[in-house]
Design a protein around this motif. Structure first.
Motif, PDB file in Angstrom:
ATOM      1  N   THR A 184       0.845  -1.187   0.000  1.00 48.87           N
ATOM      2  CA  THR A 184       0.000   0.000   0.000  1.00 48.87           C
ATOM      3  C   THR A 184       0.883   1.241   0.000  1.00 48.87           C
ATOM      4  OG1 THR A 184      -1.662  -1.197   1.256  1.00 48.87           O
ATOM      5  CG2 THR A 184      -1.823   1.186   1.271  1.00 48.87           C
ATOM      6  N   CYS A 185       0.590   2.180  -0.891  1.00 45.98           N
ATOM      7  CA  CYS A 185       1.340   3.440  -0.939  1.00 45.98           C
ATOM      8  C   CYS A 185       1.182   4.138   0.410  1.00 45.98           C
ATOM      9  CB  CYS A 185       0.806   4.326  -2.069  1.00 45.98           C
ATOM     10  SG  CYS A 185       1.568   5.966  -2.140  1.00 45.98           S
ATOM     11  N   PRO A 186       2.291   4.498   1.068  1.00 43.87           N
ATOM     12  CA  PRO A 186       2.204   5.129   2.382  1.00 43.87           C
ATOM     13  C   PRO A 186       1.530   6.500   2.355  1.00 43.87           C
ATOM     14  CG  PRO A 186       4.488   4.557   1.849  1.00 43.87           C
ATOM     15  CD  PRO A 186       3.670   4.251   0.654  1.00 43.87           C
ATOM     16  N   THR A 187       1.474   7.147   1.205  1.00 48.03           N
ATOM     17  CA  THR A 187       0.907   8.488   1.125  1.00 48.03           C
ATOM     18  C   THR A 187      -0.585   8.467   0.827  1.00 48.03           C
ATOM     19  OG1 THR A 187       3.038   9.330   0.367  1.00 48.03           O
ATOM     20  CG2 THR A 187       1.140  10.747   0.003  1.00 48.03           C
ATOM     21  N   CYS A 188      -0.978   7.728  -0.224  1.00 48.31           N
ATOM     22  CA  CYS A 188      -2.381   7.797  -0.643  1.00 48.31           C
ATOM     23  C   CYS A 188      -3.159   6.502  -0.436  1.00 48.31           C
ATOM     24  CB  CYS A 188      -2.470   8.224  -2.105  1.00 48.31           C
ATOM     25  SG  CYS A 188      -1.953   6.948  -3.278  1.00 48.31           S
ATOM     26  N   GLY A 189      -2.450   5.417  -0.145  1.00 46.62           N
ATOM     27  CA  GLY A 189      -3.127   4.146   0.105  1.00 46.62           C
ATOM     28  C   GLY A 189      -3.395   3.305  -1.128  1.00 46.62           C
ATOM     29  N   ALA A 190      -2.925   3.719  -2.305  1.00 43.98           N
ATOM     30  CA  ALA A 190      -3.130   2.939  -3.531  1.00 43.98           C
ATOM     31  C   ALA A 190      -2.336   1.638  -3.470  1.00 43.98           C
ATOM     32  CB  ALA A 190      -2.698   3.760  -4.749  1.00 43.98           C
ATOM     33  N   ALA A 191      -2.831   0.630  -4.171  1.00 41.28           N
ATOM     34  CA  ALA A 191      -2.140  -0.654  -4.249  1.00 41.28           C
ATOM     35  C   ALA A 191      -0.976  -0.537  -5.235  1.00 41.28           C
ATOM     36  CB  ALA A 191      -3.102  -1.740  -4.705  1.00 41.28           C
ATOM     37  N   VAL A 192       0.196  -1.000  -4.806  1.00 49.76           N
ATOM     38  CA  VAL A 192       1.401  -0.919  -5.636  1.00 49.76           C
ATOM     39  C   VAL A 192       2.008  -2.317  -5.744  1.00 49.76           C
ATOM     40  CG1 VAL A 192       3.687   0.128  -5.876  1.00 49.76           C
ATOM     41  CG2 VAL A 192       1.855   1.410  -4.758  1.00 49.76           C
ATOM     42  N   PRO A 193       2.057  -2.890  -6.969  1.00 57.78           N
ATOM     43  CA  PRO A 193       2.702  -4.198  -7.113  1.00 57.78           C
ATOM     44  C   PRO A 193       4.222  -4.051  -6.923  1.00 57.78           C
ATOM     45  CG  PRO A 193       1.971  -3.375  -9.247  1.00 57.78           C
ATOM     46  CD  PRO A 193       1.514  -2.400  -8.219  1.00 57.78           C
ATOM     47  N   TRP A 194       4.818  -4.966  -6.198  1.00 58.86           N
ATOM     48  CA  TRP A 194       6.258  -4.916  -5.922  1.00 58.86           C
ATOM     49  C   TRP A 194       6.995  -5.585  -7.072  1.00 58.86           C
ATOM     50  CZ3 TRP A 194       8.023  -2.058  -1.970  1.00 58.86           C
ATOM     51  CH2 TRP A 194       9.391  -2.102  -1.708  1.00 58.86           C
ATOM     52  N   THR A 195       7.178  -4.825  -8.164  1.00 56.94           N
ATOM     53  CA  THR A 195       7.851  -5.339  -9.354  1.00 56.94           C
ATOM     54  C   THR A 195       8.899  -4.339  -9.814  1.00 56.94           C
ATOM     55  OG1 THR A 195       6.310  -4.287 -10.889  1.00 56.94           O
ATOM     56  CG2 THR A 195       5.744  -6.510 -10.143  1.00 56.94           C
ATOM     57  N   VAL A 196       9.738  -4.755 -10.755  1.00 53.00           N
ATOM     58  CA  VAL A 196      10.758  -3.877 -11.323  1.00 53.00           C
ATOM     59  C   VAL A 196      10.100  -2.680 -12.019  1.00 53.00           C
ATOM     60  CG1 VAL A 196      12.621  -3.756 -13.024  1.00 53.00           C
ATOM     61  CG2 VAL A 196      12.376  -5.776 -11.604  1.00 53.00           C
ATOM     62  N   GLU A 197       8.942  -2.900 -12.613  1.00 52.87           N
ATOM     63  CA  GLU A 197       8.240  -1.843 -13.328  1.00 52.87           C
ATOM     64  C   GLU A 197       7.699  -0.754 -12.394  1.00 52.87           C
ATOM     65  OE1 GLU A 197       7.430  -5.179 -13.855  1.00 52.87           O
ATOM     66  OE2 GLU A 197       8.688  -5.330 -15.633  1.00 52.87           O
ATOM     67  N   ILE A 203       5.675  14.096  -1.732  1.00 56.62           N
ATOM     68  CA  ILE A 203       4.844  14.517  -0.597  1.00 56.62           C
ATOM     69  C   ILE A 203       5.431  13.954   0.692  1.00 56.62           C
ATOM     70  CG2 ILE A 203       2.597  14.195   0.520  1.00 56.62           C
ATOM     71  CD1 ILE A 203       1.355  14.371  -2.325  1.00 56.62           C
ATOM     72  N   ASP A 204       5.798  12.678   0.674  1.00 57.62           N
ATOM     73  CA  ASP A 204       6.381  12.038   1.851  1.00 57.62           C
ATOM     74  C   ASP A 204       7.705  12.695   2.227  1.00 57.62           C
ATOM     75  OD1 ASP A 204       6.223   9.539   3.696  1.00 57.62           O
ATOM     76  OD2 ASP A 204       8.272   9.495   2.875  1.00 57.62           O
ATOM     77  N   LEU A 205       8.556  12.966   1.238  1.00 56.37           N
ATOM     78  CA  LEU A 205       9.826  13.631   1.504  1.00 56.37           C
ATOM     79  C   LEU A 205       9.598  15.005   2.127  1.00 56.37           C
ATOM     80  CD1 LEU A 205      12.909  13.716   1.270  1.00 56.37           C
ATOM     81  CD2 LEU A 205      12.611  14.615  -1.047  1.00 56.37           C
ATOM     82  N   GLY A 206       8.615  15.734   1.628  1.00 54.90           N
ATOM     83  CA  GLY A 206       8.288  17.042   2.184  1.00 54.90           C
ATOM     84  C   GLY A 206       7.844  16.957   3.635  1.00 54.90           C
ATOM     85  N   GLN A 207       7.135  15.896   3.991  1.00 55.19           N
ATOM     86  CA  GLN A 207       6.707  15.719   5.387  1.00 55.19           C
ATOM     87  C   GLN A 207       7.917  15.549   6.303  1.00 55.19           C
ATOM     88  OE1 GLN A 207       3.809  16.433   6.159  1.00 55.19           O
ATOM     89  NE2 GLN A 207       2.447  15.846   4.510  1.00 55.19           N
ATOM     90  N   TRP A 208       8.921  14.789   5.833  1.00 53.86           N
ATOM     91  CA  TRP A 208      10.149  14.623   6.617  1.00 53.86           C
ATOM     92  C   TRP A 208      10.913  15.944   6.690  1.00 53.86           C
ATOM     93  CZ3 TRP A 208      11.108  10.740   9.750  1.00 53.86           C
ATOM     94  CH2 TRP A 208      10.491   9.515   9.515  1.00 53.86           C
TER      95      TRP A 208
END
Length: 65
Positions: free
Chosen positions: A11-24, A38-43
């Motif tokens: 799950t994308c930590p920012t928006c919650g979308a499903a992300v397949p763990w592939t090279v693509e 967005i995540d980098l900006g939060q840090w």
């Protein structure tokens, strides 16, 4: 039991979308560069913080004068 040919999905930590763990999946674990930035900006603005514990000084450490 037959092994699965499907890649794991995170799950994308920012928006919650499903992300397949592939090279693509270029931005994994994020779904896009936008979510990554967005995540980098939060840090960078210290909205996210890693808690730290105060440590007692060692007896052998030099004392400030």
């Amino acid at each position: 039991m037959k092994p699965s040919n499907k890649p794991p999905v995170v799950t994308c930590p920012t928006c919650g979308a499903a992300v397949p763990w592939t090279v693509e999946s270029k931005w994994k674990p994020f779904c896009s560069e936008r979510c990554k930035m967005i995540d980098l900006g939060q840090w960078a603005t210290e909205k996210y913080r890693v808690p730290a514990e105060e440590q007692e000084p060692d007896d052998e450490s030099p004392q400030p004068q």
